[in-house]
Design a protein around this motif. Structure first.
Motif, PDB file in Angstrom:
ATOM      1  N   GLN A 110       0.814  -1.209   0.000  1.00 20.37           N
ATOM      2  CA  GLN A 110       0.000   0.000   0.000  1.00 20.37           C
ATOM      3  C   GLN A 110       0.851   1.265   0.000  1.00 20.37           C
ATOM      4  OE1 GLN A 110      -3.007  -0.143   3.000  1.00 20.37           O
ATOM      5  NE2 GLN A 110      -4.173   1.556   2.162  1.00 20.37           N
ATOM      6  N   ILE A 111       0.449   2.207  -0.850  1.00 26.85           N
ATOM      7  CA  ILE A 111       1.137   3.497  -0.951  1.00 26.85           C
ATOM      8  C   ILE A 111       0.423   4.563  -0.137  1.00 26.85           C
ATOM      9  CG2 ILE A 111       1.823   5.353  -2.519  1.00 26.85           C
ATOM     10  CD1 ILE A 111       3.513   2.903  -2.856  1.00 26.85           C
ATOM     11  N   SER A 112      -0.904   4.608  -0.234  1.00 26.72           N
ATOM     12  CA  SER A 112      -1.672   5.609   0.504  1.00 26.72           C
ATOM     13  C   SER A 112      -3.040   5.061   0.857  1.00 26.72           C
ATOM     14  CB  SER A 112      -1.827   6.894  -0.318  1.00 26.72           C
ATOM     15  OG  SER A 112      -2.627   6.651  -1.476  1.00 26.72           O
ATOM     16  N   LYS A 137      -1.317  10.448 -10.004  1.00 29.11           N
ATOM     17  CA  LYS A 137      -1.892  11.673 -10.576  1.00 29.11           C
ATOM     18  C   LYS A 137      -3.394  11.527 -10.773  1.00 29.11           C
ATOM     19  CE  LYS A 137       2.372  13.090 -12.907  1.00 29.11           C
ATOM     20  NZ  LYS A 137       3.059  13.300 -14.225  1.00 29.11           N
ATOM     21  N   ALA A 138      -3.826  10.314 -11.161  1.00 27.07           N
ATOM     22  CA  ALA A 138      -5.262  10.064 -11.302  1.00 27.07           C
ATOM     23  C   ALA A 138      -5.960  10.209  -9.960  1.00 27.07           C
ATOM     24  CB  ALA A 138      -5.488   8.672 -11.881  1.00 27.07           C
ATOM     25  N   ALA A 139      -5.313   9.725  -8.898  1.00 30.78           N
ATOM     26  CA  ALA A 139      -5.875   9.858  -7.560  1.00 30.78           C
ATOM     27  C   ALA A 139      -6.034  11.330  -7.188  1.00 30.78           C
ATOM     28  CB  ALA A 139      -4.978   9.146  -6.546  1.00 30.78           C
ATOM     29  N   HIS A 140      -5.056  12.143  -7.571  1.00 25.06           N
ATOM     30  CA  HIS A 140      -5.130  13.582  -7.311  1.00 25.06           C
ATOM     31  C   HIS A 140      -6.301  14.207  -8.068  1.00 25.06           C
ATOM     32  CE1 HIS A 140      -3.888  17.735  -6.616  1.00 25.06           C
ATOM     33  NE2 HIS A 140      -4.001  17.931  -7.918  1.00 25.06           N
ATOM     34  N   LEU A 141      -6.495  13.808  -9.332  1.00 24.39           N
ATOM     35  CA  LEU A 141      -7.600  14.345 -10.132  1.00 24.39           C
ATOM     36  C   LEU A 141      -8.942  14.000  -9.501  1.00 24.39           C
ATOM     37  CD1 LEU A 141      -6.398  13.476 -13.754  1.00 24.39           C
ATOM     38  CD2 LEU A 141      -6.507  15.753 -12.719  1.00 24.39           C
ATOM     39  N   LEU A 142      -9.086  12.763  -9.060  1.00 18.69           N
ATOM     40  CA  LEU A 142     -10.349  12.326  -8.467  1.00 18.69           C
ATOM     41  C   LEU A 142     -10.646  13.081  -7.173  1.00 18.69           C
ATOM     42  CD1 LEU A 142      -9.945   8.502  -9.106  1.00 18.69           C
ATOM     43  CD2 LEU A 142     -11.688   9.979 -10.120  1.00 18.69           C
ATOM     44  N   LYS A 143      -9.623  13.315  -6.392  1.00 18.64           N
ATOM     45  CA  LYS A 143      -9.794  14.036  -5.138  1.00 18.64           C
ATOM     46  C   LYS A 143     -10.072  15.515  -5.392  1.00 18.64           C
ATOM     47  CE  LYS A 143      -9.569  14.930  -0.702  1.00 18.64           C
ATOM     48  NZ  LYS A 143     -10.655  14.514   0.237  1.00 18.64           N
ATOM     49  N   HIS A 144      -9.335  16.104  -6.303  1.00 14.77           N
ATOM     50  CA  HIS A 144      -9.435  17.541  -6.563  1.00 14.77           C
ATOM     51  C   HIS A 144     -10.772  17.927  -7.196  1.00 14.77           C
ATOM     52  CE1 HIS A 144      -8.158  21.610  -7.531  1.00 14.77           C
ATOM     53  NE2 HIS A 144      -8.522  21.403  -8.794  1.00 14.77           N
ATOM     54  N   HIS A 145     -11.214  17.166  -8.180  1.00 10.98           N
ATOM     55  CA  HIS A 145     -12.416  17.546  -8.926  1.00 10.98           C
ATOM     56  C   HIS A 145     -13.714  16.984  -8.345  1.00 10.98           C
ATOM     57  CE1 HIS A 145     -10.231  19.540 -12.107  1.00 10.98           C
ATOM     58  NE2 HIS A 145      -9.480  18.489 -12.301  1.00 10.98           N
ATOM     59  N   TRP A 146     -13.644  15.804  -7.711  1.00  9.75           N
ATOM     60  CA  TRP A 146     -14.882  15.155  -7.270  1.00  9.75           C
ATOM     61  C   TRP A 146     -14.864  14.732  -5.799  1.00  9.75           C
ATOM     62  CZ3 TRP A 146     -12.500  13.902 -11.985  1.00  9.75           C
ATOM     63  CH2 TRP A 146     -13.172  14.379 -13.117  1.00  9.75           C
ATOM     64  N   ILE A 148     -13.256  12.457  -4.341  1.00 11.84           N
ATOM     65  CA  ILE A 148     -13.271  11.003  -4.242  1.00 11.84           C
ATOM     66  C   ILE A 148     -11.974  10.539  -3.593  1.00 11.84           C
ATOM     67  CG2 ILE A 148     -13.258   8.844  -5.558  1.00 11.84           C
ATOM     68  CD1 ILE A 148     -14.982  10.274  -7.650  1.00 11.84           C
ATOM     69  N   GLU A 149     -12.092   9.762  -2.535  1.00 12.50           N
ATOM     70  CA  GLU A 149     -10.920   9.246  -1.839  1.00 12.50           C
ATOM     71  C   GLU A 149     -10.345   8.043  -2.599  1.00 12.50           C
ATOM     72  OE1 GLU A 149      -9.591  10.605   0.731  1.00 12.50           O
ATOM     73  OE2 GLU A 149     -11.161  12.023   1.314  1.00 12.50           O
ATOM     74  N   CYS A 150      -9.030   7.906  -2.556  1.00 11.73           N
ATOM     75  CA  CYS A 150      -8.362   6.811  -3.271  1.00 11.73           C
ATOM     76  C   CYS A 150      -7.415   6.050  -2.355  1.00 11.73           C
ATOM     77  CB  CYS A 150      -7.570   7.350  -4.464  1.00 11.73           C
ATOM     78  SG  CYS A 150      -8.599   8.084  -5.756  1.00 11.73           S
ATOM     79  N   GLU A 151      -7.460   4.753  -2.488  1.00 12.09           N
ATOM     80  CA  GLU A 151      -6.491   3.889  -1.842  1.00 12.09           C
ATOM     81  C   GLU A 151      -5.536   3.432  -2.938  1.00 12.09           C
ATOM     82  OE1 GLU A 151      -7.528   0.882   1.469  1.00 12.09           O
ATOM     83  OE2 GLU A 151      -7.253  -0.361  -0.315  1.00 12.09           O
ATOM     84  N   VAL A 152      -4.285   3.824  -2.840  1.00 12.36           N
ATOM     85  CA  VAL A 152      -3.316   3.558  -3.911  1.00 12.36           C
ATOM     86  C   VAL A 152      -2.390   2.415  -3.515  1.00 12.36           C
ATOM     87  CG1 VAL A 152      -1.476   4.536  -5.336  1.00 12.36           C
ATOM     88  CG2 VAL A 152      -3.427   5.966  -4.656  1.00 12.36           C
ATOM     89  N   TRP A 153      -2.208   1.470  -4.453  1.00 16.69           N
ATOM     90  CA  TRP A 153      -1.345   0.314  -4.233  1.00 16.69           C
ATOM     91  C   TRP A 153      -0.301   0.220  -5.330  1.00 16.69           C
ATOM     92  CZ3 TRP A 153      -2.099  -3.228  -0.167  1.00 16.69           C
ATOM     93  CH2 TRP A 153      -3.267  -3.030   0.584  1.00 16.69           C
ATOM     94  N   SER A 154       0.914  -0.096  -4.953  1.00 16.19           N
ATOM     95  CA  SER A 154       1.943  -0.444  -5.925  1.00 16.19           C
ATOM     96  C   SER A 154       1.901  -1.958  -6.108  1.00 16.19           C
ATOM     97  CB  SER A 154       3.332  -0.015  -5.444  1.00 16.19           C
ATOM     98  OG  SER A 154       4.317  -0.381  -6.394  1.00 16.19           O
ATOM     99  N   CYS A 155       1.811  -2.395  -7.355  1.00 17.46           N
ATOM    100  CA  CYS A 155       1.692  -3.827  -7.666  1.00 17.46           C
ATOM    101  C   CYS A 155       2.816  -4.258  -8.609  1.00 17.46           C
ATOM    102  CB  CYS A 155       0.343  -4.135  -8.286  1.00 17.46           C
ATOM    103  SG  CYS A 155      -1.062  -3.805  -7.216  1.00 17.46           S
TER     104      CYS A 155
END
Length: 270
Positions: A110-112, A137-146, A148-155
């Protein structure tokens, strides 16, 4: 090594008595092909059960995977061929904990985490290799515009995640495995129904390998066919749009969001 052919890997497997760690630098010079190899390369590699393929996001992940590979192969005696795709460093990274190092070798860590886990609008974004930065960056877009919280994983290895989960499922069916034992991907994702968007710079089928083991809505995104002689990698705007689409399908967002998002993200002009 520097090769985009499976035949090279097969010859190395014989020469090393099926035990070794290999770094492939194909991604560093042939930008006309996604990851520097033909589309079939990672697909065939994923079927070679003696091999563990990894696509680390940065030098830190590469070192972590190598550390665990050295331990499991040369100290624990595991008979494996570890394949690591290398590339130029593209981003800064945060220090990895000891558990992150172990989990990276298992396929994901998990990253964030979402800032508000109780929120209804949460998505899981997974990225491998260089695509991880675009996922962030997609997570930032989702949070900034809508919001939307994101759980980011490195796979770094969708293949290992799928293989280990598949083996565990088989053992359960044969009654040789405690049914309470969970695969690494099951432990990571838990029971939440948050949509999962899995991204790779290889063919999308590489990320699709984990689909049977994800209970939530799932989307795999990979590199597109060559456009004007260059590889077209998944971009943050498209990743964000796919996440929005899954939330709409869960009736957590209205359909109007998608039309507005296409315009806002500039996807209609691409």
């Amino acid at each position: 090594m520097h090769s985009n052919t499976i035949s090279t890997l097969l010859s190395l497997e014989v020469e090393t008595n099926r035990k070794g760690i290999f770094f492939n630098s194909a991604d560093k010079s042939n930008i006309e092909l996604p990851k520097g190899v033909q589309a079939w390369f990672p697909l065939i590699l994923s079927t070679m059960k003696n091999w563990l393929p990894f696509d680390p996001a940065n030098a830190q992940e590469t070192a972590a995977i190598m550390q665990q590979a050295l331990k499991t192969i040369y100290l624990d005696g595991e008979q494996k061929m570890v394949y690591i795709a290398t590339h130029e460093q593209v981003s800064e990274f945060s220090p990895m904990t000891n558990s992150d190092i172990v989990d990276a070798y298992k396929g994901m860590y998990q990253i964030s985490t979402p800032e508000k886990r109780h929120k209804n609008l949460v998505v899981r974004l997974c990225g491998a290799g260089k695509s991880l930065e675009r996922v962030k960056k997609a997570a930032h877009l989702l949070k900034h515009h809508w919001d939307i919280e994101c759980e980011v994983w490195s796979c770094p290895s969708y293949t290992r995640l799928a293989y280990d989960a598949e083996q565990l499922t088989y053992n359960r069916q044969q009654n040789v495995q405690n049914p309470l034992v969970k695969s690494h991907i099951e432990r990571c994702f838990g029971k939440e129904d948050w949509p999962v968007i899995a991204v790779t710079d290889y063919n999308y089928l590489i990320a699709s390998q984990i689909k049977p083991f994800v209970t939530a809505k799932f989307t795999a995104i990979g590199s597109d066919p060559q456009i004007h002689g260059e590889a077209s990698y998944p971009q943050p705007e498209w990743i964000a749009l796919c996440a929005l689409k899954r939330l709409v399908e869960q009736h957590k967002l209205s359909t109007d969001i998608l039309e507005n998002a296409i315009h806002l993200l500039g996807i209609e002009n691409n």
